[in-house]
Design a protein around this motif. Structure first.
Motif, PDB file in Angstrom:
ATOM      1  N   ASN A 193       5.151   4.721   7.991  1.00  0.00           N
ATOM      2  CA  ASN A 193       4.257   3.995   7.097  1.00  0.00           C
ATOM      3  C   ASN A 193       2.889   4.003   7.777  1.00  0.00           C
ATOM      4  O   ASN A 193       2.564   3.099   8.542  1.00  0.00           O
ATOM      5  CB  ASN A 193       4.766   2.564   6.890  1.00  0.00           C
ATOM      6  CG  ASN A 193       4.069   1.834   5.770  1.00  0.00           C
ATOM      7  OD1 ASN A 193       3.678   0.692   5.915  1.00  0.00           O
ATOM      8  ND2 ASN A 193       3.898   2.480   4.632  1.00  0.00           N
ATOM      9  N   TRP A 234      -0.680   3.919   9.561  1.00  0.00           N
ATOM     10  CA  TRP A 234      -1.580   2.787   9.769  1.00  0.00           C
ATOM     11  C   TRP A 234      -2.774   2.857   8.835  1.00  0.00           C
ATOM     12  O   TRP A 234      -3.292   3.927   8.538  1.00  0.00           O
ATOM     13  CB  TRP A 234      -2.070   2.746  11.204  1.00  0.00           C
ATOM     14  CG  TRP A 234      -0.994   2.450  12.179  1.00  0.00           C
ATOM     15  CD1 TRP A 234      -0.322   3.364  12.949  1.00  0.00           C
ATOM     16  CD2 TRP A 234      -0.420   1.185  12.490  1.00  0.00           C
ATOM     17  NE1 TRP A 234       0.618   2.735  13.712  1.00  0.00           N
ATOM     18  CE2 TRP A 234       0.582   1.392  13.456  1.00  0.00           C
ATOM     19  CE3 TRP A 234      -0.664  -0.118  12.042  1.00  0.00           C
ATOM     20  CZ2 TRP A 234       1.334   0.352  13.996  1.00  0.00           C
ATOM     21  CZ3 TRP A 234       0.082  -1.150  12.580  1.00  0.00           C
ATOM     22  CH2 TRP A 234       1.065  -0.921  13.538  1.00  0.00           C
ATOM     23  N   GLY A 282      -0.227   1.793   3.764  1.00  0.00           N
ATOM     24  CA  GLY A 282       0.233   3.048   4.328  1.00  0.00           C
ATOM     25  C   GLY A 282       0.913   3.932   3.307  1.00  0.00           C
ATOM     26  O   GLY A 282       1.672   3.464   2.459  1.00  0.00           O
ATOM     27  N   ASN A 294      -1.941   7.146   0.056  1.00  0.00           N
ATOM     28  CA  ASN A 294      -1.613   5.758  -0.257  1.00  0.00           C
ATOM     29  C   ASN A 294      -2.269   5.343  -1.570  1.00  0.00           C
ATOM     30  O   ASN A 294      -3.429   4.975  -1.592  1.00  0.00           O
ATOM     31  CB  ASN A 294      -2.090   4.849   0.876  1.00  0.00           C
ATOM     32  CG  ASN A 294      -1.759   3.401   0.609  1.00  0.00           C
ATOM     33  OD1 ASN A 294      -1.362   3.039  -0.489  1.00  0.00           O
ATOM     34  ND2 ASN A 294      -1.929   2.571   1.603  1.00  0.00           N
ATOM     35  N   ASN A 312      -4.558  10.706  11.366  1.00  0.00           N
ATOM     36  CA  ASN A 312      -4.776   9.328  10.947  1.00  0.00           C
ATOM     37  C   ASN A 312      -5.877   8.782  11.853  1.00  0.00           C
ATOM     38  O   ASN A 312      -5.769   8.870  13.081  1.00  0.00           O
ATOM     39  CB  ASN A 312      -3.482   8.525  11.113  1.00  0.00           C
ATOM     40  CG  ASN A 312      -3.600   7.113  10.570  1.00  0.00           C
ATOM     41  OD1 ASN A 312      -4.501   6.371  10.935  1.00  0.00           O
ATOM     42  ND2 ASN A 312      -2.676   6.726   9.718  1.00  0.00           N
TER      43      ASN A 312
END
Length: 643
Positions: free
Chosen positions: A307, A309, A319, A340, A374
């Motif tokens: 999931n 960040w 997420g 997301n 990410n």
């Protein structure tokens, strides 16, 4: 209910299906339509939004639970890297826990439903029908958190973590209460082959065990900083698998025969933040983010749900979906990934639109592309606004990006934002976006939200219409400090031309000294809306702040987002069509309309349901790259247009 809501053009290889002609008044226009940030591009095949928990059936069918999925039921079903459909309504589930058995799945209902987030529901796996609800907790209206944080089944028993009541409740799978087990802040659950229950206490970094009768047994004390976020007992190896949400971001393997012993790990220690085997922030095989689900099928294949960040406000934006499948030897078989819910990614000028920066992630490629990184580091920057569940801007997955002298400036914002968050990058921090400032905020000496338009121009200057001032505030970029942090000077204010008040959008192009102002709805409560009247000022900085030429009056209803590149303005619409109209900034004429040049492979969504859901960039070869949000497909649409 919420409001509904990204490689280079191979010119010589364009297929007939990738060409389109749309404006009868204009010559033929060539463009392609593609997508990023989802493994699949069509609604029938796409990966669902925001999976927060996972259960894997022995035959390899995967069930994930989500707080919100705009286009399908909140429990998504996958097998062999493909979607098998979904169960329930799109806003039916809380998402934080799911389990199942041969005939049923059990998951938590949403706080917004009449039964509330303290209720577990049973669904028939064959029919998808809800056939039972179990009232577990008095905590039925918890905001931005989970009342029920773990579920597990064995035989005819269902175990449920009632987090705020500090207990694990045991029911029959038909909903008859059996007993309660007292434990502080219970989380993820697992049952071993002897019938013993293992309970994660995430904040304490411990995993407690209880006998089948509920008697306390042994407790695993993990290392300082560890946070057990997912549990699974692996009957193939006889080990307890523990997803660690702490800085290690890997899976710990414990032997539980006798005194529990750590026997190994699965995944890169440090996950996506490890800088020894990759660039900090880089995602990839075994470079996990936040592990929230672990499961194995009877063939020995292992499944890990991340999931990622970033995100906030309502759990539903907490997420994107990220499932990795491995064979018994630990070799990656496939991935299922999605944006997301809703966001947009900006083409990166430093790479001539090879990379695309969203509010929390970086993408590249075609036909779904690849997740590169990410950009959130929750351990180094725990106060990053992108982690703040109390932020009301409806997540920060909309990215704006400029590069000035080799320095990238990222602005992350929500769907219809009044607040904008600024980030910079430093080679020592890899792909991590380092939080700098917010507008409004102390750096810009204002507490007024931005309701009259926002622009980060290509030289790093900021233009903002502060709330009810009827002025445009221009914050010039003055340089960067030694770490790459951008610095801005005090605002230079200009009275907004009366003929375009109230202003709803601002776009400034320093290369041509062109200011574009879009008018809002006078006297309307919705400051996010535009009325279709746009003024273009050539020579704005040179002093022309009173004679727009051209003036563009849009003919399509409900304009929502605008972007500009080169000599063109791009306009997207809400609640109507997914079209992007292209206007000439010199003549004001409609040049073409981008709809979908590849309908067999890509679904482009319903509309542009966000204020800054369009980004546009002019590449060195004369090609325009336009990105658009797509909340239905949890993806970013990419049009590549060659005038």
């Amino acid at each position: 209910m919420f409001t509904k809501r990204t490689r280079a053009l191979q010119v010589t290889l364009l297929s007939t299906a990738a060409l389109a002609l749309f404006s009868p008044a204009a010559p033929a226009q060539q463009y392609t339509t593609d997508w990023l940030a989802n493994t699949y591009g069509t609604l029938a095949a796409h990966v669902g939004n925001g999976a927060r928990s996972m259960w894997v059936a022995p035959e390899g069918v995967i069930y994930t639970a989500s707080y919100w999925d705009e286009n399908e039921g909140g429990v998504a079903i996958y097998q062999n890297g493909k979607s098998l459909g979904s169960i329930g309504l799109h806003d039916e589930f809380q998402g934080g826990a799911i389990t199942g058995n041969t005939t049923s799945i059990f998951t938590v209902l949403q706080s917004g439903t009449s039964l509330g987030s303290g209720t577990v529901a049973r669904y028939n796996r064959a029919t998808g029908t809800r056939d039972l609800t179990i009232n577990v907790s008095v905590w039925n209206r918890v905001s931005r958190a989970d009342a029920i944080t773990g579920l597990a089944t064995t035989g005819s028993l269902l175990y449920v973590s009632d987090f705020f009541s500090n207990r694990v409740r045991v029911f029959s799978t038909d909903g008859v209460w059996q007993r309660d087990i007292s434990i502080q802040s219970p989380g993820a659950l697992a049952l071993d082959s002897a019938g013993n229950l293992w309970v994660a206490q995430k904040s304490a970094g411990t995993i407690a065990s209880f006998s089948a009768a509920g008697a306390p047994l042994q407790t695993i004390q993990m290392a300082t900083g560890a946070q057990p976020s997912a549990l699974y007992f692996d009957t193939l190896t006889g080990r307890l698998m523990v997803g660690d949400e702490g800085p290690d971001m890997n899976i710990k393997l414990y032997s539980v025969a006798g005194t529990p012993t750590l026997t190994g790990t699965f995944g890169v220690t440090g996950g996506y933040l490890d800088a020894t085997s990759g660039t900090k922030g880089q995602v990839g095989d075994k470079r996990f983010t936040r592990i929230t689900g672990i499961g194995r099928d009877s063939a020995g294949d292992l499944y890990v749900l991340n999931n990622p960040w970033g995100g906030g406000w309502d759990l539903g934006r907490n997420g994107g979906t990220d499932i990795h499948a491995y064979n018994a030897a630990g070799t990656l078989l496939w991935k299922l990934q999605a944006l997301n819910f809703e966001g947009v990614a900006a083409p990166d000028p430093a790479t001539d639109a090879t990379l695309f920066y969203g509010g929390t992630a970086i993408y590249t490629g075609t036909a779904g592309g690849s997740f590169v990184a990410n950009t959130v580091d929750p351990f180094t920057y725990p106060n990053d606004p992108r982690l703040n569940m109390n932020d009301t801007q409806r997540d920060e997955h909309f990215g704006q990006l400029v590069t000035v002298g080799g320095n990238r400036i990222l602005v992350a914002s929500g769907q219809n934002p009044g607040i904008f968050y600024f980030y910079h990058f430093n080679p020592a921090s890899g792909y991590i976006a380092i939080p700098d400032a917010a507008l409004p905020g102390n750096t810009f000496n204002t507490a007024l939200q931005v309701t009259g338009g926002f622009c980060l121009d290509s030289r790093g200057d900021i233009w903002a219409g502060l709330n009810r001032t009827n002025h445009i505030y221009h914050y010039p970029l003055t340089g960067f400090d030694g770490n790459g942090k951008p610095l801005w000077g005090p605002a230079v204010t200009t009275s907004t031309p009366e003929s375009v008040r109230p202003t709803a959008r601002i776009v400034y192009q320093p290369e041509s000294d062109t200011m574009i102002l879009a008018q809002g709805l006078a006297g309307n409560w919705d400051w996010t809306a535009m009325n279709g009247y746009i003024q273009v000022y050539h020579g704005w900085a040179a002093g022309n702040i009173s004679k727009p030429n051209p003036v563009i009056t849009l003919t399509s209803a409900n304009p929502k987002s605008i972007a500009a590149a080169g000599n063109y303005l791009f306009v997207g619409y809400v609640h109507t069509v997914p079209n992007i109209d292209v206007y000439n900034l010199t003549t004001g004429q409609l040049v073409t309309t981008l709809t979908n040049a590849n309908p067999g492979a890509v679904d482009v969504g319903n509309d542009v349901d966000s204020m800054y859901g369009l980004r546009a960039y002019l590449r060195a070869n004369g090609e325009y790259v336009i990105t658009k949000d797509n909340y239905n497909g949890s993806s970013v649409i990419v049009h590549r247009w060659m005038p």
